[in-house]
Design a protein around this motif. Structure first.
Motif, PDB file in Angstrom:
ATOM      1  N   ASP A  34      -4.951   0.727 -19.010  1.00 15.68           N
ATOM      2  CA  ASP A  34      -4.884   1.926 -19.995  1.00 15.68           C
ATOM      3  C   ASP A  34      -5.163   2.960 -18.787  1.00 15.68           C
ATOM      4  O   ASP A  34      -4.829   3.936 -20.125  1.00 15.68           O
ATOM      5  N   GLU A  35      -5.563   3.021 -18.183  1.00 13.53           N
ATOM      6  CA  GLU A  35      -5.668   4.497 -17.077  1.00 13.53           C
ATOM      7  C   GLU A  35      -3.943   4.579 -16.903  1.00 13.53           C
ATOM      8  O   GLU A  35      -3.245   5.308 -17.312  1.00 13.53           O
ATOM      9  N   LEU A  36      -3.173   3.460 -16.825  1.00 15.04           N
ATOM     10  CA  LEU A  36      -1.742   3.513 -16.388  1.00 15.04           C
ATOM     11  C   LEU A  36      -1.020   4.309 -17.377  1.00 15.04           C
ATOM     12  O   LEU A  36      -0.057   5.028 -17.851  1.00 15.04           O
ATOM     13  N   GLU A  37      -1.616   3.727 -19.045  1.00 19.02           N
ATOM     14  CA  GLU A  37      -0.586   4.239 -19.560  1.00 19.02           C
ATOM     15  C   GLU A  37      -0.931   5.561 -20.503  1.00 19.02           C
ATOM     16  O   GLU A  37      -0.270   6.211 -20.929  1.00 19.02           O
ATOM     17  N   LYS A  38      -2.155   5.996 -19.369  1.00 19.54           N
ATOM     18  CA  LYS A  38      -2.836   7.698 -20.523  1.00 19.54           C
ATOM     19  C   LYS A  38      -1.691   8.281 -19.661  1.00 19.54           C
ATOM     20  O   LYS A  38      -1.202   8.929 -19.632  1.00 19.54           O
ATOM     21  N   LYS A  39      -1.150   7.956 -18.120  1.00 19.02           N
ATOM     22  CA  LYS A  39      -0.555   8.519 -17.468  1.00 19.02           C
ATOM     23  C   LYS A  39       0.335   8.567 -17.221  1.00 19.02           C
ATOM     24  O   LYS A  39       1.507   9.519 -17.409  1.00 19.02           O
ATOM     25  N   CYS A  40       0.716   8.096 -18.183  1.00 16.91           N
ATOM     26  CA  CYS A  40       2.927   7.752 -18.756  1.00 16.91           C
ATOM     27  C   CYS A  40       2.228   8.372 -19.457  1.00 16.91           C
ATOM     28  O   CYS A  40       3.434   9.055 -20.386  1.00 16.91           O
ATOM     29  N   LYS A  41       1.508   8.736 -20.697  1.00 20.35           N
ATOM     30  CA  LYS A  41       1.428  10.212 -22.110  1.00 20.35           C
ATOM     31  C   LYS A  41       1.281  11.088 -21.648  1.00 20.35           C
ATOM     32  O   LYS A  41       1.957  12.523 -21.776  1.00 20.35           O
ATOM     33  N   VAL A  42       0.492  11.400 -19.535  1.00 22.88           N
ATOM     34  CA  VAL A  42       0.648  12.554 -19.345  1.00 22.88           C
ATOM     35  C   VAL A  42       2.679  13.019 -18.902  1.00 22.88           C
ATOM     36  O   VAL A  42       2.416  14.236 -19.089  1.00 22.88           O
ATOM     37  N   SER A  96      -0.791  -3.441  -5.422  1.00 22.52           N
ATOM     38  CA  SER A  96      -0.203  -2.516  -5.021  1.00 22.52           C
ATOM     39  C   SER A  96       0.658  -1.606  -5.972  1.00 22.52           C
ATOM     40  O   SER A  96       1.138  -0.735  -5.747  1.00 22.52           O
ATOM     41  N   LYS A  97       1.189  -1.969  -6.920  1.00 23.86           N
ATOM     42  CA  LYS A  97       1.927  -1.289  -8.265  1.00 23.86           C
ATOM     43  C   LYS A  97       1.768  -0.618  -8.117  1.00 23.86           C
ATOM     44  O   LYS A  97       1.861   0.718  -8.633  1.00 23.86           O
ATOM     45  N   GLU A  98      -0.223  -0.665  -8.740  1.00 20.71           N
ATOM     46  CA  GLU A  98      -1.021   0.945  -9.200  1.00 20.71           C
ATOM     47  C   GLU A  98      -0.704   1.569  -7.895  1.00 20.71           C
ATOM     48  O   GLU A  98      -0.483   2.458  -8.155  1.00 20.71           O
ATOM     49  N   GLU A  99      -0.553   1.295  -6.735  1.00 18.51           N
ATOM     50  CA  GLU A  99      -0.797   2.350  -6.057  1.00 18.51           C
ATOM     51  C   GLU A  99       0.364   3.220  -5.948  1.00 18.51           C
ATOM     52  O   GLU A  99       0.951   4.186  -5.359  1.00 18.51           O
ATOM     53  N   GLU A 100       1.884   2.523  -5.954  1.00 18.02           N
ATOM     54  CA  GLU A 100       3.291   3.021  -6.279  1.00 18.02           C
ATOM     55  C   GLU A 100       3.277   3.950  -7.074  1.00 18.02           C
ATOM     56  O   GLU A 100       3.886   4.957  -6.807  1.00 18.02           O
ATOM     57  N   LYS A 101       2.646   3.653  -8.327  1.00 18.44           N
ATOM     58  CA  LYS A 101       2.594   4.084  -9.232  1.00 18.44           C
ATOM     59  C   LYS A 101       1.889   5.691  -9.151  1.00 18.44           C
ATOM     60  O   LYS A 101       2.082   6.440  -9.484  1.00 18.44           O
ATOM     61  N   VAL A 102       1.015   5.563  -8.857  1.00 16.37           N
ATOM     62  CA  VAL A 102      -0.013   6.658  -8.354  1.00 16.37           C
ATOM     63  C   VAL A 102       0.706   7.638  -6.964  1.00 16.37           C
ATOM     64  O   VAL A 102       1.085   8.420  -7.745  1.00 16.37           O
ATOM     65  N   THR A 103       1.659   7.089  -5.994  1.00 13.68           N
ATOM     66  CA  THR A 103       2.237   7.633  -5.014  1.00 13.68           C
ATOM     67  C   THR A 103       3.400   8.308  -6.868  1.00 13.68           C
ATOM     68  O   THR A 103       3.913   9.274  -6.022  1.00 13.68           O
ATOM     69  N   GLU A 104       4.512   7.751  -7.398  1.00 13.75           N
ATOM     70  CA  GLU A 104       5.476   8.049  -7.814  1.00 13.75           C
ATOM     71  C   GLU A 104       5.449   9.189  -9.278  1.00 13.75           C
ATOM     72  O   GLU A 104       5.323   9.978  -9.022  1.00 13.75           O
TER      73      GLU A 104
END
Length: 494
Positions: free
Chosen positions: A201-209, A384-392
């Protein structure tokens, strides 16, 4: 001319008067001591005065014409200077507009490259999210299938409890221990699944942002293109106004400006076409990814069928999970009432497999341990993927902020250019108004001088007529006097 004491007499005085009618340059004539009558002397003096007046008037007119010629030349010089200044300002404005167009084109290209990079990043993020969603869908489907199997086993247990109650009392203690372990494992897995859902859900929110930010960037691009088009339209209108004022001198400049606007529009259209081509390519990539996802889903469905076959063997070990999971799965069970009827028919066939399932429970416990390990590995991969996504995402935010700063700087520069153009237009208007006022004043002065010249010419013509009348009167009087005098009679007799 000094003709004193030359005995000119009456006839010489008349001859001089007759000559003075045609001579208008003589200003002073001295005739003392020449026996000339007073009338003729007065007429000569009047002729001299008329000549003096004429020469003074001619000198005044010459001086005025000379002054007017100088003023006209000065006005022409001022006009040429103003025209050259206007041409210089127009050239400078054109150079500034060309520079701004080049800078805007470079900025648009940079923005397009940044958008392409962001599209690639978003596509990679989407692919990662789709992979995680597929993994989560597999885990959810497995849990859902377990719930369905548990609901089916309830009915089987109620029917088999009466028959096998005595046989199962000895196996309750062993099954209770095993069920406790499985419940703990399943509760941990459920908690992990919830955490994964929250993370998704958090990743989806980030994608929406990020999508909102991309939409804002697109709006900024549309605004910049609209501003460029408005600038081109304003430039065309200004060129048309300058054409009206300076038709002969600005025709070539207008053609050059129109060509520049055409080049700018062609460049913008080419950039838009390139953007559309890139969007089409991205859509094709998205379609290919969707096809890959469909293939992955098909594989997941196959794995789910296999897992269902394995989970059918674990029915007896998941009794306590039913009580804890029923509260969460009531809504799902309402939707799965139709599948229960089909499961009842399968339960009759699977009653004979219950004894075999007890023997295979130990094997399923080992399999459950393997599933736990897989879940832990998946969690590590997700972290690990979340960390990569956060950095990206942070990189994308920084890039977007930099782009926003560049766009704001460009806007400020464009506002400064607009203010400069407005100031130059005001200067041009003020110069043109002053020039017009000066021309009107000079035209008024010229008209006044022309009227004065006309009045003076009329006065001169009147003076000439009066002089002619006076001369005629004098001639008549002299002729009458001569005819009436004894000299006239003597000459007539002879």
């Amino acid at each position: 001319i000094d003709l004193r004491w030359n005995n000119i007499g009456l006839l010489g005085g008349r001859a001089l008067l007759n000559c003075l009618h045609s001579n208008k340059t003589l200003q002073r004539l001295e005739l003392a001591g020449n026996n000339i009558p007073s009338d003729i002397l007065k007429a000569v003096e009047q002729a001299m005065e008329h000549n003096q007046d004429r020469q003074t008037i001619l000198k005044e007119t010459q001086n005025r014409t000379y002054i007017l010629g100088k003023e006209v030349l000065s006005l022409k010089d001022e006009k040429t200077k103003q025209f050259l200044d206007l041409m210089d300002t127009i050239d400078k404005q054109r150079e500034e507009i060309a520079r701004s167009g080049r800078a805007s084109a470079a900025q648009v290209s940079q923005l397009q490259e940044a958008l392409d990079e962001q599209h690639s990043i978003m596509n990679s993020l989407k692919a990662k999210l789709q992979m995680t969603e597929a993994a989560l869908a597999l885990s959810e489907q497995k849990v859902h299938n377990l719930g369905e199997l548990l609901s089916a086993t309830k009915q089987e247990q109620t029917s088999m409890a009466e028959r096998h109650f005595m046989e199962l009392q000895q196996q309750k203690q062993e099954g209770a221990d095993r069920e406790g372990k499985l419940l703990r494992d399943l509760s941990a897995a459920s908690e992990k699944n919830l955490l994964l859902k929250n993370q998704v859900d958090e990743l989806e929110k980030k994608c929406k942002v990020q999508q909102d930010q991309l939409f804002q960037v697109k709006q900024d691009l549309t605004n910049t293109t609209a501003e460029l088009k408005l600038r081109a339209v304003q430039a065309e209108e200004r060129l048309e106004m300058e054409k009206r004022r300076f038709k002969q001198s600005l025709e070539d400049m207008e053609s050059l400006r129109i060509k520049e606007v055409g080049h700018m529009t062609q460049h913008i259209e080419a950039s838009e076409r390139s953007m559309q081509d890139r969007i089409q390519k991205l859509e094709a990539i998205r379609i290919a990814l969707e096809e890959e996802l469909s293939q992955v889903k098909a594989a997941a469905f196959a794995e789910r069928g296999r897992a269902e076959e394995e989970l059918i063997k674990v029915r007896n070990q998941t009794r306590l999970e039913e009580q804890q999971r029923l509260e969460h799965l009531e809504e799902k069970l309402r939707l799965m009432t139709e599948s229960r009827d089909e499961a009842q028919n399968c339960c009759l066939k699977q009653k004979q497999m219950v004894t075999e399932a007890q023997a295979k429970a130990n094997q399923l416990s080992l399999h459950a341990d393997g599933l736990k390990r897989r879940l832990e590995e998946l969690q590590q991969d997700l972290n690990s993927k979340e960390e990569e996504k956060v950095t990206e995402v942070n990189k994308v935010k920084v890039e977007l902020q930099e782009q926003i700063g560049h766009l704001q700087a460009e806007r400020t520069a464009q506002d400064g250019l607009r203010e400069k153009i407005a100031a130059l237009e005001r200067q041009l208007k003020a110069i043109s108004s002053n020039h017009r006022e000066a021309l009107l004043d000079k035209e008024g002065e010229i008209s006044m001088l022309l009227e004065k010249l006309r009045v003076k010419e009329a006065d001169i013509s009147r003076m000439r007529e009066e002089e002619a009348q006076r001369a005629s009167f004098l001639q008549n009087a002299i002729m009458a006097y001569v005819q009436g005098s004894p000299l006239g009679t003597h000459s007539s007799r002879k």
